[in-house]
Design a protein around this motif. Structure first.
Motif, PDB file in Angstrom:
ATOM      1  N   SER A 131       0.832  -1.198   0.000  1.00  0.00           N
ATOM      2  CA  SER A 131       0.000   0.000   0.000  1.00  0.00           C
ATOM      3  C   SER A 131       0.874   1.259   0.000  1.00  0.00           C
ATOM      4  O   SER A 131       0.597   2.226  -0.708  1.00  0.00           O
ATOM      5  CB  SER A 131      -0.909  -0.023   1.226  1.00  0.00           C
ATOM      6  N   ILE A 134       2.429   1.664  -3.389  1.00  0.00           N
ATOM      7  CA  ILE A 134       1.436   2.147  -4.370  1.00  0.00           C
ATOM      8  C   ILE A 134       1.184   3.634  -4.142  1.00  0.00           C
ATOM      9  O   ILE A 134       1.109   4.416  -5.095  1.00  0.00           O
ATOM     10  CB  ILE A 134       0.113   1.359  -4.252  1.00  0.00           C
ATOM     11  N   HIS A 153      -9.991   3.707 -12.850  1.00  0.00           N
ATOM     12  CA  HIS A 153      -9.668   2.450 -12.173  1.00  0.00           C
ATOM     13  C   HIS A 153     -10.534   2.211 -10.930  1.00  0.00           C
ATOM     14  O   HIS A 153     -11.072   1.116 -10.754  1.00  0.00           O
ATOM     15  CB  HIS A 153      -8.191   2.446 -11.767  1.00  0.00           C
ATOM     16  N   PHE A 154     -10.651   3.212 -10.089  1.00  0.00           N
ATOM     17  CA  PHE A 154     -11.359   2.999  -8.816  1.00  0.00           C
ATOM     18  C   PHE A 154     -12.855   3.327  -8.914  1.00  0.00           C
ATOM     19  O   PHE A 154     -13.667   2.716  -8.246  1.00  0.00           O
ATOM     20  CB  PHE A 154     -10.738   3.831  -7.696  1.00  0.00           C
ATOM     21  N   MET A 192       6.539  -6.740  -8.233  1.00  0.00           N
ATOM     22  CA  MET A 192       5.909  -8.004  -8.625  1.00  0.00           C
ATOM     23  C   MET A 192       6.984  -9.046  -8.939  1.00  0.00           C
ATOM     24  O   MET A 192       6.875 -10.198  -8.549  1.00  0.00           O
ATOM     25  CB  MET A 192       5.040  -7.817  -9.882  1.00  0.00           C
TER      26      MET A 192
ATOM     27  N   VAL B  43      -0.166  -5.812 -12.003  1.00  0.00           N
ATOM     28  CA  VAL B  43       0.086  -4.472 -11.455  1.00  0.00           C
ATOM     29  C   VAL B  43      -1.227  -3.762 -11.144  1.00  0.00           C
ATOM     30  O   VAL B  43      -1.402  -3.212 -10.053  1.00  0.00           O
ATOM     31  CB  VAL B  43       0.941  -3.631 -12.434  1.00  0.00           C
ATOM     32  N   LEU B  44      -2.151  -3.812 -12.100  1.00  0.00           N
ATOM     33  CA  LEU B  44      -3.403  -3.081 -11.878  1.00  0.00           C
ATOM     34  C   LEU B  44      -4.237  -3.728 -10.769  1.00  0.00           C
ATOM     35  O   LEU B  44      -4.938  -3.037 -10.037  1.00  0.00           O
ATOM     36  CB  LEU B  44      -4.200  -2.986 -13.180  1.00  0.00           C
ATOM     37  N   VAL B  46      -2.938  -5.199  -8.160  1.00  0.00           N
ATOM     38  CA  VAL B  46      -2.315  -4.906  -6.867  1.00  0.00           C
ATOM     39  C   VAL B  46      -2.568  -3.453  -6.462  1.00  0.00           C
ATOM     40  O   VAL B  46      -2.576  -3.123  -5.263  1.00  0.00           O
ATOM     41  CB  VAL B  46      -0.798  -5.242  -6.897  1.00  0.00           C
ATOM     42  N   VAL B  47      -2.827  -2.600  -7.452  1.00  0.00           N
ATOM     43  CA  VAL B  47      -3.151  -1.195  -7.124  1.00  0.00           C
ATOM     44  C   VAL B  47      -4.413  -1.131  -6.257  1.00  0.00           C
ATOM     45  O   VAL B  47      -4.574  -0.236  -5.426  1.00  0.00           O
ATOM     46  CB  VAL B  47      -3.310  -0.359  -8.421  1.00  0.00           C
ATOM     47  N   ASP B  48      -5.265  -2.114  -6.437  1.00  0.00           N
ATOM     48  CA  ASP B  48      -6.491  -2.147  -5.622  1.00  0.00           C
ATOM     49  C   ASP B  48      -6.189  -2.312  -4.136  1.00  0.00           C
ATOM     50  O   ASP B  48      -7.062  -2.074  -3.299  1.00  0.00           O
ATOM     51  CB  ASP B  48      -7.400  -3.301  -6.074  1.00  0.00           C
ATOM     52  N   ALA B  49      -4.957  -2.735  -3.844  1.00  0.00           N
ATOM     53  CA  ALA B  49      -4.596  -2.920  -2.429  1.00  0.00           C
ATOM     54  C   ALA B  49      -4.319  -1.589  -1.733  1.00  0.00           C
ATOM     55  O   ALA B  49      -4.093  -1.554  -0.523  1.00  0.00           O
ATOM     56  CB  ALA B  49      -3.363  -3.819  -2.316  1.00  0.00           C
ATOM     57  N   LEU B  50      -4.335  -0.502  -2.517  1.00  0.00           N
ATOM     58  CA  LEU B  50      -4.108   0.816  -1.905  1.00  0.00           C
ATOM     59  C   LEU B  50      -5.146   1.030  -0.817  1.00  0.00           C
ATOM     60  O   LEU B  50      -6.352   0.968  -1.067  1.00  0.00           O
ATOM     61  CB  LEU B  50      -4.232   1.905  -2.975  1.00  0.00           C
ATOM     62  N   SER B  51      -4.648   1.229   0.394  1.00  0.00           N
ATOM     63  CA  SER B  51      -5.609   1.299   1.494  1.00  0.00           C
ATOM     64  C   SER B  51      -6.120   2.721   1.691  1.00  0.00           C
ATOM     65  O   SER B  51      -5.383   3.680   1.541  1.00  0.00           O
ATOM     66  CB  SER B  51      -4.972   0.777   2.783  1.00  0.00           C
TER      67      SER B  51
END
Lengths: 196, 135
Positions: A131, A134, A153-154, A192, B43-44, B46-51
């Motif tokens: 986190s 990122i 994306h979100f 990764m 990669v995309l 794992v971006v979802d893991a951004l808390s």
């Protein structure tokens, strides 16, 4: 957002327009949390996110008569919050003297300092390290790239809608997303690989 | 063999690809593009893991407390309309009063008939005492 929620929102908006303060309070309580999430993803900072949420609701209140109901109230609010976040991030960068990195060059590679051997993907995913990495990579995006990426994306917005929020052509919005993804890949791919 | 570009793969990831069937067929037959796509997906994903910090359940209520002081009072339309009606009625009443005043001030009264005065001189008023005797 379900259509039932939208209908209810529309009714509450009508009451808020008529001057019912409880109605606007209801809208704040309904949408505050999701706006905070969006604002945090865009600003990367809790205090800034809270400021953005407040400013967004104040802007919305002032513009309530201009809300034509073509989009759901939540979508409209998200657009306002995205613009508020963009303004805040741009202002912050100007204050800090950081030039916007609209294109590839110059970005630091936060992965460069990674150790040659690392924990397993599962352990990384469970830790806050990913986190943090990122968040660092997101900070390297320009305000426009970050906004475009977060919305695509979100928030799951289509490129056309991202373009509308950014007030640019869909093609330009796409390219902002492409640049953002390219930077994120450059920053996160080594992580990764290490994790493999 | 033309490989898929990174842009095409990104659009495919987000379901916005312009040439979906062709890209899909190419991916099926191209290990290199599949590897690139898999790397992009990793990669995309794992971006979802951004808390994002958890907000308190009463976040909305606290937010409203901060906002309430800064939100200007919005007048109800029917109250605004009612107040306009009151103002209009008040103005009309004031206008009537002014018209009545001006009419009384500037309009001349008709002269009293001369005959009435002559009759009064000829028929003086008779006064009676309480015992019904004439004064």
């Amino acid at each position: 957002m379900s259509s039932r929620m939208d209908v209810t929102d529309a009714a509450v908006v009508s009451r808020a327009r008529a001057g019912d303060p409880d109605a606007f309070r209801e809208l704040v309580e309904r949408h505050g949390r999701s706006l905070f999430r969006l604002a945090f993803l865009m600003t990367g900072n809790q205090q800034d996110a809270e400021d953005v949420v407040q400013e967004s609701f104040l802007r919305a209140y002032r513009q309530l008569d201009g809300f034509d109901g073509r989009a759901a109230f939540g979508t409209w609010m998200h657009r306002i919050a995205a613009n508020c976040s963009l303004d805040l991030v741009r202002a912050r960068r100007r204050r800090e003297g950081r030039l916007p990195l609209e294109d590839g060059g110059g970005a630091q590679d936060p992965m460069a300092q990674l150790p040659a051997t690392g924990p397993t993907p599962e352990r990384i995913a469970l830790s806050g390290e990913v986190s943090r990495r990122i968040a660092e990579a997101m900070d390297e995006l320009s305000p426009t790239e970050r906004t475009a990426f977060v919305l695509r994306h979100f928030e799951g917005m289509r490129m056309d809608d991202v373009g509308r929020v950014l007030e640019c052509q869909p093609g330009a919005a796409k390219h902002s997303v492409f640049r953002a993804v390219r930077k994120l890949r450059r920053a996160l791919d080594p992580l990764m690989s290490v994790a493999k | 063999m033309n490989h898929l570009s990174e842009e095409e793969l990104i659009l495919r990831y987000y379901g916005e690809e312009d040439a979906a069937p062709a890209a899909g067929r190419h991916l099926d037959g191209c290990a290199e593009c599949r590897a690139l796509y898999a790397s992009l997906q990793r990669v995309l994903n794992v971006v979802d893991a951004l808390s994002v910090p958890e907000v308190a359940p009463d976040y909305g209520a606290r937010l409203w407390q901060r906002l309430e002081r800064r939100v200007p009072v919005r007048r109800r339309w029917w109250r605004a309309a009612a107040s306009w009606r009151r103002v209009a009625a008040g103005a009309a009443f004031a206008g009537l009063l002014m018209a009545a005043f001006l009419a009384g001030r500037f309009f001349r009264r008709p002269p009293e008939p001369a005959i009435a005065k002559a009759e009064l001189e000829q028929n003086p008023i008779i006064l009676y005492r309480p015992d019904n005797r004439r004064i």
